[in-house]
Design a protein around this motif. Structure first.
Motif, PDB file in Angstrom:
ATOM      1  N   GLU A 122       0.859  -1.183   0.000  1.00 22.52           N
ATOM      2  CA  GLU A 122       0.000   0.000   0.000  1.00 22.52           C
ATOM      3  C   GLU A 122       0.894   1.231   0.000  1.00 22.52           C
ATOM      4  OE1 GLU A 122      -2.213  -0.189   3.660  1.00 22.52           O
ATOM      5  OE2 GLU A 122      -0.560   0.664   4.850  1.00 22.52           O
ATOM      6  N   LYS A 123       0.369   2.327  -0.523  1.00 21.33           N
ATOM      7  CA  LYS A 123       1.104   3.584  -0.474  1.00 21.33           C
ATOM      8  C   LYS A 123       1.018   4.160   0.937  1.00 21.33           C
ATOM      9  CE  LYS A 123       0.524   4.755  -5.345  1.00 21.33           C
ATOM     10  NZ  LYS A 123      -0.150   5.631  -6.342  1.00 21.33           N
ATOM     11  N   VAL A 124       2.108   4.764   1.392  1.00 17.97           N
ATOM     12  CA  VAL A 124       2.068   5.438   2.683  1.00 17.97           C
ATOM     13  C   VAL A 124       1.296   6.742   2.515  1.00 17.97           C
ATOM     14  CG1 VAL A 124       4.305   4.416   3.258  1.00 17.97           C
ATOM     15  CG2 VAL A 124       4.217   6.755   2.395  1.00 17.97           C
ATOM     16  N   THR A 125       0.952   7.383   3.611  1.00 15.59           N
ATOM     17  CA  THR A 125       0.214   8.638   3.530  1.00 15.59           C
ATOM     18  C   THR A 125       1.090   9.741   2.935  1.00 15.59           C
ATOM     19  OG1 THR A 125       0.875   9.392   5.725  1.00 15.59           O
ATOM     20  CG2 THR A 125      -1.106   7.984   5.579  1.00 15.59           C
ATOM     21  N   LYS A 126       0.441  10.745   2.387  1.00 15.55           N
ATOM     22  CA  LYS A 126       1.187  11.874   1.838  1.00 15.55           C
ATOM     23  C   LYS A 126       1.986  12.569   2.930  1.00 15.55           C
ATOM     24  CE  LYS A 126       0.762  15.985  -1.055  1.00 15.55           C
ATOM     25  NZ  LYS A 126      -0.147  16.867  -1.831  1.00 15.55           N
ATOM     26  N   GLU A 127       1.432  12.600   4.142  1.00 15.75           N
ATOM     27  CA  GLU A 127       2.153  13.226   5.259  1.00 15.75           C
ATOM     28  C   GLU A 127       3.451  12.493   5.558  1.00 15.75           C
ATOM     29  OE1 GLU A 127      -1.848  14.573   5.069  1.00 15.75           O
ATOM     30  OE2 GLU A 127      -1.099  12.513   5.247  1.00 15.75           O
ATOM     31  N   GLU A 128       3.419  11.167   5.496  1.00 16.54           N
ATOM     32  CA  GLU A 128       4.646  10.395   5.718  1.00 16.54           C
ATOM     33  C   GLU A 128       5.667  10.676   4.620  1.00 16.54           C
ATOM     34  OE1 GLU A 128       3.917   6.146   7.528  1.00 16.54           O
ATOM     35  OE2 GLU A 128       2.205   6.646   6.237  1.00 16.54           O
ATOM     36  N   SER A 129       5.198  10.724   3.383  1.00 16.76           N
ATOM     37  CA  SER A 129       6.111  10.990   2.272  1.00 16.76           C
ATOM     38  C   SER A 129       6.702  12.387   2.369  1.00 16.76           C
ATOM     39  CB  SER A 129       5.375  10.821   0.935  1.00 16.76           C
ATOM     40  OG  SER A 129       5.015   9.478   0.720  1.00 16.76           O
ATOM     41  N   GLU A 130       5.887  13.369   2.739  1.00 14.67           N
ATOM     42  CA  GLU A 130       6.395  14.737   2.869  1.00 14.67           C
ATOM     43  C   GLU A 130       7.437  14.842   3.973  1.00 14.67           C
ATOM     44  OE1 GLU A 130       2.734  16.852   3.394  1.00 14.67           O
ATOM     45  OE2 GLU A 130       2.704  17.531   1.293  1.00 14.67           O
ATOM     46  N   ARG A 191       4.561   0.717   1.361  1.00 12.41           N
ATOM     47  CA  ARG A 191       4.748  -0.146   2.532  1.00 12.41           C
ATOM     48  C   ARG A 191       4.398  -1.582   2.142  1.00 12.41           C
ATOM     49  NH1 ARG A 191       2.137   2.559   5.800  1.00 12.41           N
ATOM     50  NH2 ARG A 191       3.780   3.349   7.185  1.00 12.41           N
TER      51      ARG A 191
END
Length: 233
Positions: A122-130, A191
């Motif tokens: 799954e993709k991590v949240t945008k907040e995690e990526s930022e 992830r």
């Protein structure tokens, strides 16, 4: 015995290989109930002993069943799984979008250990990526914007794209490098949420010690339970 390789014009043959000889041993009775706890123990123990222990092979499969493998860098292990970052337009991302499963393999040659992970992604949240992107070096931030990963490009195209991005965000050669470069929409984290993990310890005569964790299907997602088994070498 050292590795012996025979090279001829039309063939390469590996005739002999170094023996694995780890003093470590693992079995279902000696490992913790949670495989992520064991991974954290192992990962902490190889710091300083293994060069680039975060390097891992990532394998994905297309909808037509064609596999592909490449090396990526592990950036985080949390209670849910293993996180790495990449371009969302890359081949690996396109394949994980289409077929949301992947496998990982980490090989630590210096200590004769290996870890294998299989699970859904799954993709991590945008907040995690930022949060991760903010701490990247300037050049890596520029590269994330400039590279249309996995596509065919002309010889000088990448250099041109880098110059365009530097001009766009006001990056000056030799100047102040405190430049605010935002996270691109096409870039972020994945992830791998494990359903299966295998821990491998190399032994002489290829009689390796192998322990496998399998997630129990009836266990809760937030607190998975695991079946622990020993595998034949």
């Amino acid at each position: 015995m050292d590795t012996v390789i025979q090279v001829s014009p039309d063939k390469i043959k590996v005739l002999a290989h170094n023996q694995y000889d780890s003093s470590d041993h693992i079995s279902p009775s000696t490992v913790p109930a949670n495989p992520l706890d064991l991974f954290r123990q192992w990962f902490a123990s190889v710091q300083g002993a293994v060069h680039e222990p975060e390097a891992m092979a990532l394998s994905t499969v297309s909808l037509s069943g064609v596999p592909s493998t490449r090396i990526v860098h592990l950036k985080q292990v949390d209670s849910h799984g293993f996180v790495f970052y990449t371009n969302y337009n890359s081949r690996k991302s396109r394949e994980m979008d289409a077929n949301p499963y992947a496998s990982l393999a980490l090989y630590w040659r210096e200590v004769h250990r290996q870890v294998r992970v299989i699970g859904r992604v799954e993709k991590v949240t945008k907040e995690e990526s930022e949060a991760y992107f903010r701490d990247r070096p300037l050049g890596s931030k520029i590269g994330a914007w400039a590279s249309n990963q996995s596509t065919v490009i002309a010889e000088s195209e990448l250099d041109q794209q880098i110059k365009i991005i530097e001009e766009r965000f006001g990056v000056k050669e030799g100047g102040d490098q405190e430049v605010d470069i935002p996270l691109p929409n096409h870039w972020g984290g994945w992830r791998v949420i494990p359903n299966e993990l295998e821990f491998w310890v190399g032994k002489p005569s290829r009689l390796h010690a192998r322990v496998r964790y399998l997630r129990r299907e009836d266990s809760p997602t937030e607190a998975p339970e695991w079946t622990i088994e020993r595998l034949s070498p």
